[in-house]
Design an enzyme around this catalytic site. Structure first.
Site, mmCIF file in Angstrom:
data_model
loop_
_atom_site.group_PDB
_atom_site.id
_atom_site.type_symbol
_atom_site.label_atom_id
_atom_site.label_comp_id
_atom_site.label_asym_id
_atom_site.label_seq_id
_atom_site.Cartn_x
_atom_site.Cartn_y
_atom_site.Cartn_z
ATOM 1 N N LYS A 183 5.964 -8.443 2.900
ATOM 2 C CA LYS A 183 5.273 -9.054 1.641
ATOM 3 C C LYS A 183 4.775 -10.454 1.588
ATOM 4 C CE LYS A 183 7.244 -5.577 -1.481
ATOM 5 N NZ LYS A 183 6.149 -4.710 -2.057
ATOM 6 N N ARG A 195 9.164 6.218 -0.995
ATOM 7 C CA ARG A 195 8.867 7.514 -0.403
ATOM 8 C C ARG A 195 9.660 8.150 0.684
ATOM 9 N NH1 ARG A 195 2.524 6.243 -0.050
ATOM 10 N NH2 ARG A 195 3.316 4.474 -1.401
HETATM 11 N N1 BES Z 1 8.654 -1.511 -4.335
HETATM 12 C C1 BES Z 1 7.123 -1.544 -4.184
HETATM 13 C C2 BES Z 1 6.497 -1.142 -5.466
HETATM 14 C C3 BES Z 1 6.232 -2.303 -6.484
HETATM 15 C C4 BES Z 1 5.435 -3.295 -6.741
HETATM 16 C C5 BES Z 1 7.187 -2.299 -7.441
HETATM 17 C C6 BES Z 1 5.246 -4.160 -7.533
HETATM 18 C C7 BES Z 1 7.169 -3.251 -8.476
HETATM 19 C C8 BES Z 1 6.243 -4.127 -8.476
HETATM 20 C C9 BES Z 1 7.005 -0.402 -3.042
HETATM 21 O O1 BES Z 1 7.840 -0.359 -2.080
HETATM 22 C C10 BES Z 1 5.642 -0.990 -2.162
HETATM 23 O O2 BES Z 1 5.913 -1.900 -1.805
HETATM 24 N N2 BES Z 1 4.642 -0.172 -2.683
HETATM 25 C C11 BES Z 1 3.078 -0.730 -1.986
HETATM 26 C C12 BES Z 1 2.712 0.551 -1.358
HETATM 27 C C13 BES Z 1 1.507 0.614 -0.448
HETATM 28 C C14 BES Z 1 2.239 -0.335 0.875
HETATM 29 C C15 BES Z 1 1.105 1.649 0.007
HETATM 30 C C16 BES Z 1 2.451 -1.347 -2.892
HETATM 31 O O3 BES Z 1 2.601 -0.807 -4.342
HETATM 32 O O4 BES Z 1 1.910 -2.121 -2.967
HETATM 33 MN MN MN Z 2 7.579 -1.502 -0.446
#
Ligand code: BES
Ligand code: MN
Ligand code: ZN
Length: 498
Positions: free
Chosen positions: A278, A352
């Site tokens: 990230k 997931r």
């Molecule tokens: N934990 C994150 C989702 C999240 C994002 C929670 C912002 C709270 C605030 C999750 O694991 C994630 O990174 N999801 C990605 C999915 C994508 C890679 C398909 C996302 O939401 O960008």
């Molecule tokens: Mn994630």
């Protein structure tokens, strides 16, 4: 001082040395139904002062000339029609702050009759929000020199009786559960590792009389939990999978078998994104990526303390998503506990993958319901904002039950679609499934992914709590909210009634 205020429904005797505060809707006369006789004229004269309107936050105060309750005050609630659950919560917490600022130890608080403040759910809502209104997470701070003066609140509600008093007492257990959720979720990621979370769960189980099972790496290998092992592989803090079990309440000799419920919560103790790392901005907020697991732990505490006559199993997949030599990679194919293979296209879609194992395991015992909580996607926050969670379920019955419970508890849920197109978009080229689909509808495809792991259980629901689980950003009140505990207890109660 306890970080929770003690809230009770007021009896005829008001606390000595306290403040009697009366909430008044704008343009209305104060509701004096629940007030002690001596207070009514004083309250009415306050409302007759020039300039008094009852505007939101407006304040008028007088000495009572009495020994027991020294001060009487009015505080405006704004227009009746403009009041909603969020506004009321804010008003209650500000009221508690103002009282505390004035050095009040015991607050007697009268609320006007309104659909949000009457009946059992109104009483419970006020109690829950007041109880947690002075919550602070200060585990790692020097203790404030002047502790909060306010320790208890006596609620005066028009027409309230024994049922409301019981609702307030129960609401205190829900508040304590939500406080556990908040404390755990706020714990920093260098402390709150998967092992620490599992230890905490075990300690809770011992205190509350719950069954407990903690799966460590070797167990996860033996049980074919390839998802949790993959996501947790990049961290020196190894993953865990915890199960807690609650078997009915003492003395419950129900003629019909009790409903069996599985609660599942995503416990990513820190989500860097892994190899698909990230950006730096706000990455600290990913300590709250364990919020789903914390919600379920707070729930198990409340369920046990309230002795709900149900069978409830909690499943907590715990892992830290880190980049490193042991990390899983984009391109990897992993096998989940139910045998399905997953092609990893993005290691940041890790929730997931750990949920695939946990849901498969939960589904094996064929519960009547599976309800799962996860900070799963940023896309859900884009869609709904941070006030409520996305609800995904193929079951209209479960949707109705959860939506009604949320409504009664003053928490927001919005049903989202599980269309077959989303499931289709996840078909893999080299494995059964891939862990991400295209850019659009990201919250929906994530939910569709989970549907592959619930076995024969028709009544399952996924709550994407990425928005409401915590308040991020730079604001002073940032932190975990405990979202979901109240609505779930409300829903569980509806099961026992039916
Ligand atoms: N934990 C994150 C989702 C999240 C994002 C929670 C912002 C709270 C605030 C999750 O694991 C994630 O990174 N999801 C990605 C999915 C994508 C890679 C398909 C996302 O939401 O960008
Ligand atoms: Mn994630
Ligand atoms: Zn995550």
């Amino acid at each position: 001082m306890d970080r929770i205020l003690d809230v009770t429904l007021a009896t005829s005797e008001l606390p000595r040395g306290g403040l009697l505060l009366v909430g008044v809707c704008e343009g209305e006369a104060p509701d004096i139904t629940a007030l002690p006789e001596w207070a009514a004229p004083l309250v009415q004269s306050l409302a007759e002062r020039p300039g008094w309107k009852g505007r939101e936050g407006q304040w008028a105060e007088a000495d009572s000339g009495r020994e027991d309750v020294a001060h009487v005050a009015l505080r405006g609630l704004g227009k009746r029609d403009a009041l909603h659950v969020r506004k009321l919560a804010k008003w209650l917490s500000e009221t508690a702050s103002v009282a505390s600022l004035h050095g009040v130890g015991t607050l007697a608080l009268a609320l006007p009759a309104h659909e949000l403040t009457t009946g059992e759910s109104g009483a419970a809502y006020a109690a829950r929000n007041l109880a947690l209104s002075r919550y602070r997470y200060d585990e790692y701070q020097a203790r404030p020199e002047e502790p909060d003066s306010l320790v208890s609140v006596h609620l005066l509600l028009a027409g309230a009786g024994e049922a409301e008093a019981r609702a307030v007492a129960d609401a205190m257990e829900v508040a304590r559960g939500a406080m556990t959720t908040r404390d755990l979720a706020n714990a920093p990621p260098n402390v709150a590792t998967p092992e620490w979370m599992a230890e905490h769960a075990s300690r809770m189980a011992e205190e509350l009389g719950l069954e407990v099972e903690v799966l460590v790496t070797e167990d996860l290998e033996r049980l074919g939990m390839g998802g949790i092992l993959a996501v947790g592989g990049g961290s020196k803090n190894p993953p865990r999978l915890v199960r807690l079990g609650w078997r009915g309440g003492a003395g419950s000799s129900e003629p019909t078998p009790m409903p069996r419920v599985a609660l599942v919560g995503k416990g990513v103790t820190f989500d860097t994104g892994g190899i698909s790392i990230k950006p730096a901005k706000d990455m600290d907020e990913m300590k709250w990526d364990k919020s789903g697991a914390c919600t379920v732990l707070g729930l198990m505490q409340a369920i046990a303390r309230l002795k709900l006559p149900l069978h409830v199993d909690a499943y907590l997949p715990l892992a830290e998503n880190m980049p490193g030599g042991g990390s899983y990679r984009p391109g990897d194919i992993v096998r989940a506990h139910n045998g399905k293979t997953i092609e990893v296209l993005n290691t940041d879609a890790e929730g997931r993958i750990i949920l695939a194992d946990a849901l498969s395991w939960a589904a094996e015992s064929k519960p009547d319901y599976i309800v799962e909580y996860s900070t799963l996607t940023g896309a859900c926050v884009v869609a709904l904002g941070s006030t409520g969670a996305g609800l995904y379920t193929p079951s209209d019955e479960l949707a109705t039950g959860l939506l009604r419970a949320a409504d009664e508890a003053g928490e927001r849920l919005w049903r989202m679609p599980l269309w077959p197109e989303f499931k289709e978009a996840l078909k893999g080229s080299h494995a059964d499934l891939r862990n991400v689909a295209g850019r659009w509808g990201g919250a929906n495809t994530a939910a569709a992914f989970l549907s592959h792991f619930v076995g024969d259980v028709q009544r399952w629901a996924h709550l994407d709590i990425a928005g409401p689980a915590y308040i991020g950003g730079e604001e002073g009140d940032r932190g975990a909210t405990g979202f979901g505990v109240a609505l779930t207890i409300q829903w569980l109660r509806s099961l026992q009634a039916s």
